[in-house]
Motif scaffolding. Structure first.
Motif, PDB file in Angstrom:
ATOM      1  N   GLY A  62     -68.686 -15.178  11.887  1.00 10.54           N
ATOM      2  CA  GLY A  62     -68.897 -15.798  13.191  1.00 10.54           C
ATOM      3  C   GLY A  62     -68.189 -17.133  13.334  1.00 10.54           C
ATOM      4  O   GLY A  62     -67.505 -17.369  14.337  1.00 10.54           O
ATOM      5  N   VAL A  63     -68.308 -18.014  12.337  1.00  9.32           N
ATOM      6  CA  VAL A  63     -67.705 -19.347  12.469  1.00  9.32           C
ATOM      7  C   VAL A  63     -66.180 -19.283  12.361  1.00  9.32           C
ATOM      8  O   VAL A  63     -65.483 -20.062  13.021  1.00  9.32           O
ATOM      9  N   THR A  64     -65.643 -18.359  11.558  1.00 11.55           N
ATOM     10  CA  THR A  64     -64.183 -18.249  11.489  1.00 11.55           C
ATOM     11  C   THR A  64     -63.622 -17.662  12.778  1.00 11.55           C
ATOM     12  O   THR A  64     -62.534 -18.059  13.215  1.00 11.55           O
ATOM     13  N   THR A  65     -64.365 -16.744  13.389  1.00 14.79           N
ATOM     14  CA  THR A  65     -63.941 -16.218  14.689  1.00 14.79           C
ATOM     15  C   THR A  65     -63.937 -17.327  15.731  1.00 14.79           C
ATOM     16  O   THR A  65     -62.991 -17.455  16.526  1.00 14.79           O
ATOM     17  N   PHE A  66     -64.983 -18.146  15.720  1.00 14.97           N
ATOM     18  CA  PHE A  66     -65.051 -19.272  16.657  1.00 14.97           C
ATOM     19  C   PHE A  66     -63.927 -20.269  16.374  1.00 14.97           C
ATOM     20  O   PHE A  66     -63.294 -20.785  17.301  1.00 14.97           O
ATOM     21  N   GLY A  67     -63.664 -20.554  15.098  1.00  9.08           N
ATOM     22  CA  GLY A  67     -62.587 -21.474  14.750  1.00  9.08           C
ATOM     23  C   GLY A  67     -61.233 -20.960  15.210  1.00  9.08           C
ATOM     24  O   GLY A  67     -60.418 -21.722  15.750  1.00  9.08           O
ATOM     25  N   SER A  68     -60.985 -19.671  14.996  1.00  5.95           N
ATOM     26  CA  SER A  68     -59.720 -19.080  15.450  1.00  5.95           C
ATOM     27  C   SER A  68     -59.600 -19.156  16.972  1.00  5.95           C
ATOM     28  O   SER A  68     -58.516 -19.399  17.514  1.00  5.95           O
ATOM     29  N   LEU A  69     -60.727 -18.938  17.658  1.00  3.59           N
ATOM     30  CA  LEU A  69     -60.728 -19.038  19.118  1.00  3.59           C
ATOM     31  C   LEU A  69     -60.397 -20.451  19.572  1.00  3.59           C
ATOM     32  O   LEU A  69     -59.590 -20.646  20.496  1.00  3.59           O
ATOM     33  N   ILE A  70     -60.981 -21.458  18.914  1.00  4.59           N
ATOM     34  CA  ILE A  70     -60.710 -22.849  19.270  1.00  4.59           C
ATOM     35  C   ILE A  70     -59.234 -23.175  19.060  1.00  4.59           C
ATOM     36  O   ILE A  70     -58.596 -23.845  19.883  1.00  4.59           O
ATOM     37  N   GLY A  71     -58.662 -22.709  17.931  1.00  2.00           N
ATOM     38  CA  GLY A  71     -57.246 -22.933  17.693  1.00  2.00           C
ATOM     39  C   GLY A  71     -56.375 -22.284  18.754  1.00  2.00           C
ATOM     40  O   GLY A  71     -55.417 -22.883  19.248  1.00  2.00           O
ATOM     41  N   GLY A  72     -56.711 -21.040  19.116  1.00  2.00           N
ATOM     42  CA  GLY A  72     -55.966 -20.363  20.172  1.00  2.00           C
ATOM     43  C   GLY A  72     -56.106 -21.060  21.509  1.00  2.00           C
ATOM     44  O   GLY A  72     -55.138 -21.170  22.276  1.00  2.00           O
ATOM     45  N   LEU A  73     -57.311 -21.554  21.802  1.00  2.00           N
ATOM     46  CA  LEU A  73     -57.531 -22.277  23.054  1.00  2.00           C
ATOM     47  C   LEU A  73     -56.711 -23.563  23.080  1.00  2.00           C
ATOM     48  O   LEU A  73     -56.224 -23.975  24.143  1.00  2.00           O
ATOM     49  N   GLY A  74     -56.529 -24.177  21.906  1.00  2.00           N
ATOM     50  CA  GLY A  74     -55.691 -25.372  21.841  1.00  2.00           C
ATOM     51  C   GLY A  74     -54.256 -25.087  22.280  1.00  2.00           C
ATOM     52  O   GLY A  74     -53.675 -25.841  23.069  1.00  2.00           O
TER      53      GLY A  74
END
Length: 206
Positions: A62-74
């Motif tokens: 869950g947290v790695t998926t969220f982290g990847s999403l944040i990076g993509g959103l950046g």
């Protein structure tokens, strides 16, 4: 090939962030989108090797998926702010330093002219595209809701198997460092074989 100093710095950074537990794992997943010093599947596998139990496994995914999403959103926000002309100029000047060259950028941009959701989703499971696909998405100012939904699902599909692979290798009772090393070699060899096959097919069809 990375220098010993760079390898040591990367290892120290990964170890330091992992000392923060799940928060560190999420930060590593986000950072990987901007500084791909390690292939993402190797990073995710090693994160899985550090997982002690099934509950933490689910939380790590869950947290790695969220982290990847944040990076993509950046990347999406950067593309939105720059716009088409400035974004392409920046890629032309600096893209080589982050493995994003103009031909790849143009292919990613062209792909977004059709089927926004499916291009975003499928792009998250293609190694070369998943890092930078959000940039042209932002440049073209796609619907943020579609982008977030497709990116979240794509990151989950990409991250979960590799984190689980690392967890499975750890729970098998083998030495985690040695097991992780040989698994990394196998994954790199597989990626190389796929790239060679795709290059061969491209030459054969031209």
């Amino acid at each position: 090939m990375p220098s010993p100093e760079l390898t040591s710095t990367v290892s120290a950074t990964v170890a330091y962030l992992l000392s923060f537990g799940l928060a560190g794992a999420g930060c590593l997943a986000a950072m990987e989108r901007f500084a791909p010093l390690l292939p993402s599947y190797i990073l995710l596998m090693f994160l899985g090797l550090a997982v002690p139990d099934s509950t933490t496994l689910a939380l790590t995914i869950g947290v790695t998926t969220f982290g990847s999403l944040i990076g993509g959103l950046g990347w999406f926000v950067i593309g939105w702010a720059l716009g088409p002309e400035r974004a392409r100029a920046v890629v032309a000047r600096y893209g080589k330093y982050i493995l994003l060259k103009i031909p790849l950028y143009d292919r990613l941009t062209d792909a977004y002219r059709r089927h926004h959701f499916w291009v975003t989703l499928s792009g998250q499971i293609i190694p070369a595209a998943r890092l930078y696909l959000p940039l042209p998405a932002g440049v073209l100012r796609l619907d943020p809701r579609i982008f977030l939904a497709a990116t979240t699902l794509g990151c989950l599909i990409w991250n979960a198997p590799f984190v689980y692979l690392g967890y499975s290798l750890r729970s098998g009772g083998r030495d985690p460092i040695q097991t992780g090393f040989w698994a990394s070699i196998a994954l790199l060899a597989l990626e190389g074989a796929i790239l060679l096959l795709l290059r061969y097919r491209k030459k054969a069809s031209s």
